[in-house]
Design an enzyme around this catalytic site. Structure first.
Site, PDB file in Angstrom:
ATOM      1  N   HIS A   1       1.135  -0.930  -0.260  1.00  0.00           N
ATOM      2  CA  HIS A   1      -0.006   0.064  -0.083  1.00  0.00           C
ATOM      3  C   HIS A   1       1.499   1.254  -0.070  1.00  0.00           C
ATOM      4  O   HIS A   1       1.787   1.869   0.341  1.00  0.00           O
ATOM      5  CB  HIS A   1      -1.161   0.148   1.514  1.00  0.00           C
ATOM      6  CG  HIS A   1      -1.379   1.087   1.007  1.00  0.00           C
ATOM      7  ND1 HIS A   1      -1.778   2.007   2.026  1.00  0.00           N
ATOM      8  CD2 HIS A   1      -3.412   1.770   0.742  1.00  0.00           C
ATOM      9  CE1 HIS A   1      -2.715   3.202   2.669  1.00  0.00           C
ATOM     10  NE2 HIS A   1      -3.535   3.153   0.959  1.00  0.00           N
TER      11      HIS A   1
ATOM     12  N   GLU B   1       1.465  -0.753  -4.944  1.00  0.00           N
ATOM     13  CA  GLU B   1      -0.052   0.137  -5.230  1.00  0.00           C
ATOM     14  C   GLU B   1       0.336   1.615  -6.299  1.00  0.00           C
ATOM     15  O   GLU B   1       1.416   1.854  -4.996  1.00  0.00           O
ATOM     16  CB  GLU B   1      -0.675   0.148  -4.636  1.00  0.00           C
ATOM     17  CG  GLU B   1      -2.002   1.748  -4.242  1.00  0.00           C
ATOM     18  CD  GLU B   1      -2.750   1.501  -3.079  1.00  0.00           C
ATOM     19  OE1 GLU B   1      -1.770   1.911  -2.844  1.00  0.00           O
ATOM     20  OE2 GLU B   1      -3.984   2.182  -3.104  1.00  0.00           O
TER      21      GLU B   1
ATOM     22  N   ASP C   1      -1.156   5.946  -6.176  1.00  0.00           N
ATOM     23  CA  ASP C   1      -2.689   6.311  -6.124  1.00  0.00           C
ATOM     24  C   ASP C   1      -1.540   7.198  -6.979  1.00  0.00           C
ATOM     25  O   ASP C   1      -0.392   7.649  -7.212  1.00  0.00           O
ATOM     26  CB  ASP C   1      -2.585   6.647  -5.264  1.00  0.00           C
ATOM     27  CG  ASP C   1      -2.944   6.163  -4.219  1.00  0.00           C
ATOM     28  OD1 ASP C   1      -4.327   5.129  -4.075  1.00  0.00           O
ATOM     29  OD2 ASP C   1      -2.914   5.864  -2.933  1.00  0.00           O
TER      30      ASP C   1
ATOM     31  N   HIS D   1      -1.310  10.002  -3.155  1.00  0.00           N
ATOM     32  CA  HIS D   1      -2.251   9.787  -2.312  1.00  0.00           C
ATOM     33  C   HIS D   1      -3.202  11.014  -2.473  1.00  0.00           C
ATOM     34  O   HIS D   1      -4.253  10.528  -2.859  1.00  0.00           O
ATOM     35  CB  HIS D   1      -2.170   9.622  -1.217  1.00  0.00           C
ATOM     36  CG  HIS D   1      -3.361   9.376  -0.701  1.00  0.00           C
ATOM     37  ND1 HIS D   1      -4.427   9.755   0.204  1.00  0.00           N
ATOM     38  CD2 HIS D   1      -4.718   7.972  -0.147  1.00  0.00           C
ATOM     39  CE1 HIS D   1      -5.498   9.463   0.331  1.00  0.00           C
ATOM     40  NE2 HIS D   1      -5.315   7.568   0.034  1.00  0.00           N
TER      41      HIS D   1
ATOM     42  N   GLU E   1      -4.151   3.336  -8.982  1.00  0.00           N
ATOM     43  CA  GLU E   1      -5.820   3.882  -8.556  1.00  0.00           C
ATOM     44  C   GLU E   1      -6.069   5.140  -8.772  1.00  0.00           C
ATOM     45  O   GLU E   1      -5.207   5.857  -8.907  1.00  0.00           O
ATOM     46  CB  GLU E   1      -6.247   4.099  -6.869  1.00  0.00           C
ATOM     47  CG  GLU E   1      -7.288   4.505  -7.040  1.00  0.00           C
ATOM     48  CD  GLU E   1      -7.777   4.715  -5.403  1.00  0.00           C
ATOM     49  OE1 GLU E   1      -6.665   4.299  -3.689  1.00  0.00           O
ATOM     50  OE2 GLU E   1      -8.574   5.802  -4.745  1.00  0.00           O
TER      51      GLU E   1
HETATM   52  O1  G3P Z   1      -6.618   1.647  -3.275  1.00  0.00           O
HETATM   53  C1  G3P Z   1      -6.636   1.168  -1.845  1.00  0.00           C
HETATM   54  C2  G3P Z   1      -7.046   1.825  -0.333  1.00  0.00           C
HETATM   55  O2  G3P Z   1      -5.118   2.554  -1.101  1.00  0.00           O
HETATM   56  C3  G3P Z   1      -8.007   2.917  -0.589  1.00  0.00           C
HETATM   57  O3  G3P Z   1      -7.219   3.603  -0.089  1.00  0.00           O
HETATM   58  O4  G3P Z   1      -7.312   6.233   1.013  1.00  0.00           O
HETATM   59  O5  G3P Z   1      -4.916   4.690   0.700  1.00  0.00           O
HETATM   60  O6  G3P Z   1      -6.576   5.149  -1.615  1.00  0.00           O
HETATM   61  P1  G3P Z   1      -6.612   4.808   0.010  1.00  0.00           P
HETATM   62 CA    CA Z   2      -5.059   3.450  -2.658  1.00  0.00          CA
END
Ligand code: G3P
Ligand code: CA
Length: 341
Positions: free
Chosen positions: A29, A56, A58, A71, A162
């Site tokens: 993450h 991941e 963002d 993010h 994302e």
């Molecule tokens: O994308 C999964 C998780 O990362 C969603 O929460 O706010 O950390 O992007 P966030």
């Molecule tokens: Ca995310």
């Protein structure tokens, strides 16, 4: 007796089975963000080295249409933008990625996440905020890092982008969904078996990717614990049989918050909540839940490995987003050893 002890006893006497954990995915993450500032290339390289299956990203868009790995749509929580460009905040006092060119963003230094209003560090036990030298990465740089490591190690670690706030980007004149798809296409992510999941909290862009842009890439519908009234997104309905069947028409998985399960845990896995996984599986959807953190455990759980056990084994999710990929990797390895695999 504490709920955690009861759960442990049930596991030990076999009333809650230990299932094989083949194919469970460790999703780093924001990288190995428990150890290095989130979304930096350093955090991504560390996650890779720790054995994450997917890493991941963002995504947000810069003024000059570059996909930036951050993010927030703002820069101020994780960079020194306020010191370097003090006059560039909007009326709300925030510094928006979309108001800066890539060249400007590259001048910023990244630090551990702070609350931009009060300046305190969000996770005080992590990497010291403001130390060393980190910068903001583009999506392109990150794909090249991961694909480069895949070449040099012979592994096939995947990416997990994302699309952040697509409706907001659209309002600001940026088609972040198309930009993301184009970048993925350019780097060879085109088919359903390619090592990528595209995730989004908004269903409209995911439906567009599947139906209008005709992409076969695997898509994950993220689910928040509260409805988004402004955008008319009914997350509550998504976790009903009808809602889940609708998601299955365009996506391959769901990404619920761990909090979706917590009330169930309080009630020793209250069936209604836990059956979210069954419901998803009945609709051929995988379940990747967020976010596992050793330094942000739910009140009644004292240990991250108990958390791993509960979610990955007992509740049966198919993968987890974690700030500490080494811990989830090690847990799954040792669970496999216990099962004699
Ligand atoms: O994308 C999964 C998780 O990362 C969603 O929460 O706010 O950390 O992007 P966030
Ligand atoms: Ca995310």
């Amino acid at each position: 007796m504490k709920p955690t002890y009861i759960i442990l006893i049930l596991v030990l006497i076999g009333l809650i089975p230990l299932w094989a954990n083949e194919d469970k995915l460790v999703i780093a993450h924001r990288g190995a963000s428990g150890y290095l500032p989130e979304h930096t290339l350093e955090a991504k390289a560390l996650a890779y080295g720790m054995g994450a299956d997917y890493i991941e990203q963002d995504l947000v868009v810069s003024k000059d249409n570059h996909l930036i790995v951050l993010h927030d749509i703002h820069l101020d929580a994780v960079t020194d933008v306020a010191e370097r460009f003090p006059k560039r905040a909007r009326d709300d006092g925030r510094f928006y990625v979309i108001d800066f060119t890539l060249d400007e963003i590259k001048q910023l230094r990244v630090h551990e996440r702070r609350d931009p209003k009060v300046g305190n560090v969000v996770f005080p036990g992590r990497f010291p905020s403001g130390k060393s030298r980190f910068s903001v990465a583009t999506f392109q740089e990150e794909i090249e890092l991961i694909q480069g490591l895949n070449k040099s190690t012979g592994k096939n670690v995947g990416i997990y982008p994302e699309i952040k706030s697509p409706a907001w980007h659209q309002k600001e004149g940026k088609d972040i969904t198309r930009l993301t798809l184009e970048m993925l296409w350019e780097y060879g992510y085109r088919n359903k078996n390619d090592a990528v999941f595209v995730q989004c909290f908004e269903p409209a862009p995911l439906k567009r990717i599947r139906n209008e842009l005709k992409s076969q890439l695997r898509l994950v519908q993220l689910i928040w614990t509260e409805n988004n009234e402004a955008l008319g997104i009914d997350y509550e309905r998504m976790i009903t049989p009808e809602g889940m069947a609708d998601i299955a028409k365009y996506a391959n998985g769901i990404g619920p918050s761990l909090n979706h399960f917590i009330p169930g845990l309080k009630d020793l896995f209250g069936l209604e909540k836990v059956s979210l996984v069954d419901l998803a599986h009945q609709n051929n959807l995988v379940v990747h839940a967020y976010t596992f953190r050793t330094d942000q455990l739910p009140g009644m759980i004292a240990d991250i490995d108990l958390m791993h056990e509960l979610f990955l084994i007992n509740i049966g999710i198919d993968g987890g987003f974690t700030d500490f990929p080494d811990r989830m990797v090690e847990f799954l390895r040792s669970a496999k050893r216990t099962n004699g695999e």
